[in-house]
Design a protein around this motif. Structure first.
Motif, PDB file in Angstrom:
ATOM      1  N   LEU A 189       0.834  -1.201   0.000  1.00  0.00           N
ATOM      2  CA  LEU A 189       0.000   0.000   0.000  1.00  0.00           C
ATOM      3  C   LEU A 189       0.869   1.252   0.000  1.00  0.00           C
ATOM      4  O   LEU A 189       0.578   2.224  -0.708  1.00  0.00           O
ATOM      5  CB  LEU A 189      -0.915  -0.008   1.226  1.00  0.00           C
ATOM      6  CG  LEU A 189      -1.922   1.145   1.329  1.00  0.00           C
ATOM      7  CD1 LEU A 189      -2.912   1.096   0.176  1.00  0.00           C
ATOM      8  CD2 LEU A 189      -2.668   1.089   2.665  1.00  0.00           C
ATOM      9  N   THR A 190       1.951   1.234   0.779  1.00  0.00           N
ATOM     10  CA  THR A 190       2.859   2.381   0.829  1.00  0.00           C
ATOM     11  C   THR A 190       3.509   2.626  -0.530  1.00  0.00           C
ATOM     12  O   THR A 190       3.601   3.768  -1.001  1.00  0.00           O
ATOM     13  CB  THR A 190       3.955   2.148   1.890  1.00  0.00           C
ATOM     14  OG1 THR A 190       3.343   1.942   3.165  1.00  0.00           O
ATOM     15  CG2 THR A 190       4.897   3.335   1.969  1.00  0.00           C
ATOM     16  N   ARG A 191       3.961   1.564  -1.174  1.00  0.00           N
ATOM     17  CA  ARG A 191       4.601   1.715  -2.484  1.00  0.00           C
ATOM     18  C   ARG A 191       3.586   2.203  -3.521  1.00  0.00           C
ATOM     19  O   ARG A 191       3.880   3.105  -4.316  1.00  0.00           O
ATOM     20  CB  ARG A 191       5.210   0.378  -2.929  1.00  0.00           C
ATOM     21  CG  ARG A 191       6.165   0.502  -4.113  1.00  0.00           C
ATOM     22  CD  ARG A 191       6.795  -0.843  -4.436  1.00  0.00           C
ATOM     23  NE  ARG A 191       7.583  -1.362  -3.337  1.00  0.00           N
ATOM     24  CZ  ARG A 191       8.835  -0.997  -3.074  1.00  0.00           C
ATOM     25  NH1 ARG A 191       9.422  -0.079  -3.833  1.00  0.00           N
ATOM     26  NH2 ARG A 191       9.495  -1.532  -2.063  1.00  0.00           N
ATOM     27  N   TYR A 192       2.392   1.626  -3.504  1.00  0.00           N
ATOM     28  CA  TYR A 192       1.336   2.044  -4.434  1.00  0.00           C
ATOM     29  C   TYR A 192       0.975   3.512  -4.193  1.00  0.00           C
ATOM     30  O   TYR A 192       0.881   4.313  -5.128  1.00  0.00           O
ATOM     31  CB  TYR A 192       0.100   1.166  -4.247  1.00  0.00           C
ATOM     32  CG  TYR A 192      -1.083   1.551  -5.107  1.00  0.00           C
ATOM     33  CD1 TYR A 192      -1.286   0.965  -6.348  1.00  0.00           C
ATOM     34  CD2 TYR A 192      -1.991   2.514  -4.680  1.00  0.00           C
ATOM     35  CE1 TYR A 192      -2.364   1.325  -7.145  1.00  0.00           C
ATOM     36  CE2 TYR A 192      -3.059   2.890  -5.464  1.00  0.00           C
ATOM     37  CZ  TYR A 192      -3.254   2.288  -6.692  1.00  0.00           C
ATOM     38  OH  TYR A 192      -4.317   2.663  -7.479  1.00  0.00           O
ATOM     39  N   GLY A 193       0.782   3.864  -2.905  1.00  0.00           N
ATOM     40  CA  GLY A 193       0.400   5.239  -2.582  1.00  0.00           C
ATOM     41  C   GLY A 193       1.461   6.250  -2.945  1.00  0.00           C
ATOM     42  O   GLY A 193       1.153   7.377  -3.363  1.00  0.00           O
ATOM     43  N   THR A 194       2.722   5.874  -2.797  1.00  0.00           N
ATOM     44  CA  THR A 194       3.815   6.784  -3.156  1.00  0.00           C
ATOM     45  C   THR A 194       3.800   7.093  -4.650  1.00  0.00           C
ATOM     46  O   THR A 194       3.882   8.264  -5.062  1.00  0.00           O
ATOM     47  CB  THR A 194       5.171   6.174  -2.767  1.00  0.00           C
ATOM     48  OG1 THR A 194       5.213   5.950  -1.356  1.00  0.00           O
ATOM     49  CG2 THR A 194       6.308   7.098  -3.167  1.00  0.00           C
ATOM     50  N   MET A 195       3.689   6.058  -5.482  1.00  0.00           N
ATOM     51  CA  MET A 195       3.681   6.281  -6.928  1.00  0.00           C
ATOM     52  C   MET A 195       2.420   7.021  -7.365  1.00  0.00           C
ATOM     53  O   MET A 195       2.469   7.878  -8.263  1.00  0.00           O
ATOM     54  CB  MET A 195       3.815   4.940  -7.658  1.00  0.00           C
ATOM     55  CG  MET A 195       5.197   4.318  -7.514  1.00  0.00           C
ATOM     56  SD  MET A 195       5.472   2.875  -8.567  1.00  0.00           S
ATOM     57  CE  MET A 195       4.490   1.643  -7.690  1.00  0.00           C
ATOM     58  N   TYR A 196       1.284   6.703  -6.719  1.00  0.00           N
ATOM     59  CA  TYR A 196       0.037   7.396  -7.053  1.00  0.00           C
ATOM     60  C   TYR A 196       0.154   8.872  -6.698  1.00  0.00           C
ATOM     61  O   TYR A 196      -0.219   9.754  -7.486  1.00  0.00           O
ATOM     62  CB  TYR A 196      -1.124   6.763  -6.298  1.00  0.00           C
ATOM     63  CG  TYR A 196      -2.477   7.133  -6.844  1.00  0.00           C
ATOM     64  CD1 TYR A 196      -3.180   6.257  -7.670  1.00  0.00           C
ATOM     65  CD2 TYR A 196      -3.066   8.367  -6.554  1.00  0.00           C
ATOM     66  CE1 TYR A 196      -4.426   6.591  -8.188  1.00  0.00           C
ATOM     67  CE2 TYR A 196      -4.294   8.715  -7.067  1.00  0.00           C
ATOM     68  CZ  TYR A 196      -4.977   7.821  -7.877  1.00  0.00           C
ATOM     69  OH  TYR A 196      -6.202   8.174  -8.394  1.00  0.00           O
ATOM     70  N   ALA A 197       0.696   9.164  -5.508  1.00  0.00           N
ATOM     71  CA  ALA A 197       0.833  10.548  -5.057  1.00  0.00           C
ATOM     72  C   ALA A 197       1.798  11.327  -5.947  1.00  0.00           C
ATOM     73  O   ALA A 197       1.550  12.488  -6.289  1.00  0.00           O
ATOM     74  CB  ALA A 197       1.303  10.577  -3.612  1.00  0.00           C
ATOM     75  N   ASN A 198       2.932  10.716  -6.325  1.00  0.00           N
ATOM     76  CA  ASN A 198       3.881  11.381  -7.215  1.00  0.00           C
ATOM     77  C   ASN A 198       3.239  11.719  -8.555  1.00  0.00           C
ATOM     78  O   ASN A 198       3.526  12.758  -9.155  1.00  0.00           O
ATOM     79  CB  ASN A 198       5.105  10.489  -7.442  1.00  0.00           C
ATOM     80  CG  ASN A 198       6.151  10.645  -6.353  1.00  0.00           C
ATOM     81  OD1 ASN A 198       6.414  11.748  -5.900  1.00  0.00           O
ATOM     82  ND2 ASN A 198       6.743   9.542  -5.925  1.00  0.00           N
ATOM     83  N   ALA A 199       2.362  10.819  -9.026  1.00  0.00           N
ATOM     84  CA  ALA A 199       1.701  11.052 -10.308  1.00  0.00           C
ATOM     85  C   ALA A 199       0.613  12.118 -10.182  1.00  0.00           C
ATOM     86  O   ALA A 199       0.416  12.921 -11.097  1.00  0.00           O
ATOM     87  CB  ALA A 199       1.098   9.749 -10.833  1.00  0.00           C
ATOM     88  N   ARG A 200      -0.067  12.161  -9.056  1.00  0.00           N
ATOM     89  CA  ARG A 200      -1.189  13.098  -8.898  1.00  0.00           C
ATOM     90  C   ARG A 200      -0.740  14.503  -8.504  1.00  0.00           C
ATOM     91  O   ARG A 200      -1.211  15.494  -9.058  1.00  0.00           O
ATOM     92  CB  ARG A 200      -2.188  12.568  -7.865  1.00  0.00           C
ATOM     93  CG  ARG A 200      -3.359  13.517  -7.642  1.00  0.00           C
ATOM     94  CD  ARG A 200      -4.490  12.901  -6.872  1.00  0.00           C
ATOM     95  NE  ARG A 200      -5.542  13.883  -6.622  1.00  0.00           N
ATOM     96  CZ  ARG A 200      -6.466  14.265  -7.502  1.00  0.00           C
ATOM     97  NH1 ARG A 200      -6.454  13.743  -8.719  1.00  0.00           N
ATOM     98  NH2 ARG A 200      -7.386  15.155  -7.198  1.00  0.00           N
TER      99      ARG A 200
END
Length: 271
Positions: A189-200
């Motif tokens: 979840l942390t890895r997914y959220g990090t990439m999602y946040a960087n993209a958003r």
């Protein structure tokens, strides 16, 4: 002139009585199919014309009720919905110059994006799967363990989180298994959220934080009284985690998919 012999393949016309029975059965079957179809459809003019009470009396009669729970067809049906919210930090959480985004409901956004898609990508279900995995393990934790996962994990190694969860474990081997599963999903979840946040919100995310929600499907007997979408979520807090960026290819996939948002405003500690 001799009469021609009857064909051995000729079909004998059944007597009128038998034909009437077949027609009657066909009419009963057609009416029954229509009423059952009408019962499972959303409310409409035909539904109103027949009348809800009349339909209910027919479908749920005392002799042979026709309505059945979905569990008859799905032995282990889904009994709830999952939800994941994320917010990102730019800088050190708690410091004056740290930028913090608003909470963003990833799952609700995904639901809107796939609303009219017949065959959506599996990417759309990622947060729902992660949320379900988190909820299935956190639901087995005691209150002290839930406080632990809601804490901050920035400078300490992830092994420290495991030690704390094990310290408060009260369920023996079953509890240790739940902790291992949780730690795996916490990292994903942390890895997914990090990439999602960087993209958003833009590159440079230093930490992410989550709210993972669950709501249960109303009891079958309440299906006409409570709409599933109106059931509120119960949230577990997954505390601030140090960002875990992905490789360039993975981040590029997120960049091409995630909707961009305005740059976050400066505010201490977020919301």
């Amino acid at each position: 002139m001799e009469d021609p012999k009857a064909s051995p393949h000729a079909t004998t016309i059944p007597p009128i009585g038998r034909r009437l029975v077949i027609v009657a059965i066909g009419v009963v079957f057609a009416v029954h199919t229509f009423l059952v179809t009408l019962w499972v459809m959303p409310q409409n003019p035909y539904w109103d014309a027949v009348g809800r009470e009349n339909l209910s009396e027919y479908i749920n009669n005392d002799v042979f009720p026709f309505e059945q729970s979905w569990s008859v067809f799905a032995p282990i049906p889904r009994r709830g919905g999952e939800n994941v919210k994320v917010r990102a930090y730019y800088g050190t959480p708690g410091e004056d110059d740290t930028r913090v985004t608003n909470w963003f409901d990833i799952t609700a956004d995904e639901d809107q994006r796939i609303k009219y898609l017949v065959n959506p990508s599996r990417f759309h279900s990622a947060t729902r799967r992660l949320g379900g995995n988190i909820n299935s393990t956190v639901g087995q934790f005691n209150e002290q363990q839930r406080l632990v996962i809601g804490g901050i994990l920035l400078t300490s190694p992830r092994s420290e989180l495991e030690k704390l969860l094990l310290r408060y474990n009260t369920k023996g081997l079953a509890g240790r298994s739940a902790i291992k599963q949780y730690l795996d999903n916490d990292e994903m979840l942390t890895r997914y959220g990090t990439m999602y946040a960087n993209a958003r919100w833009g590159k440079g995310v230093t930490a992410v934080e989550f709210q993972v929600g669950h709501r249960s499907v109303p009891n079958f007997s309440k299906r006409h009284e409570i709409n599933f979408l109106d059931v509120p979520f119960t949230y577990y807090r997954v505390g601030i985690r140090k960002a875990m960026p992905g490789n360039a290819d993975a981040q590029a996939a997120f960049d091409g998919y995630v909707r961009k948002a305005p740059a976050p405003k400066s505010e201490k500690g977020g919301e």
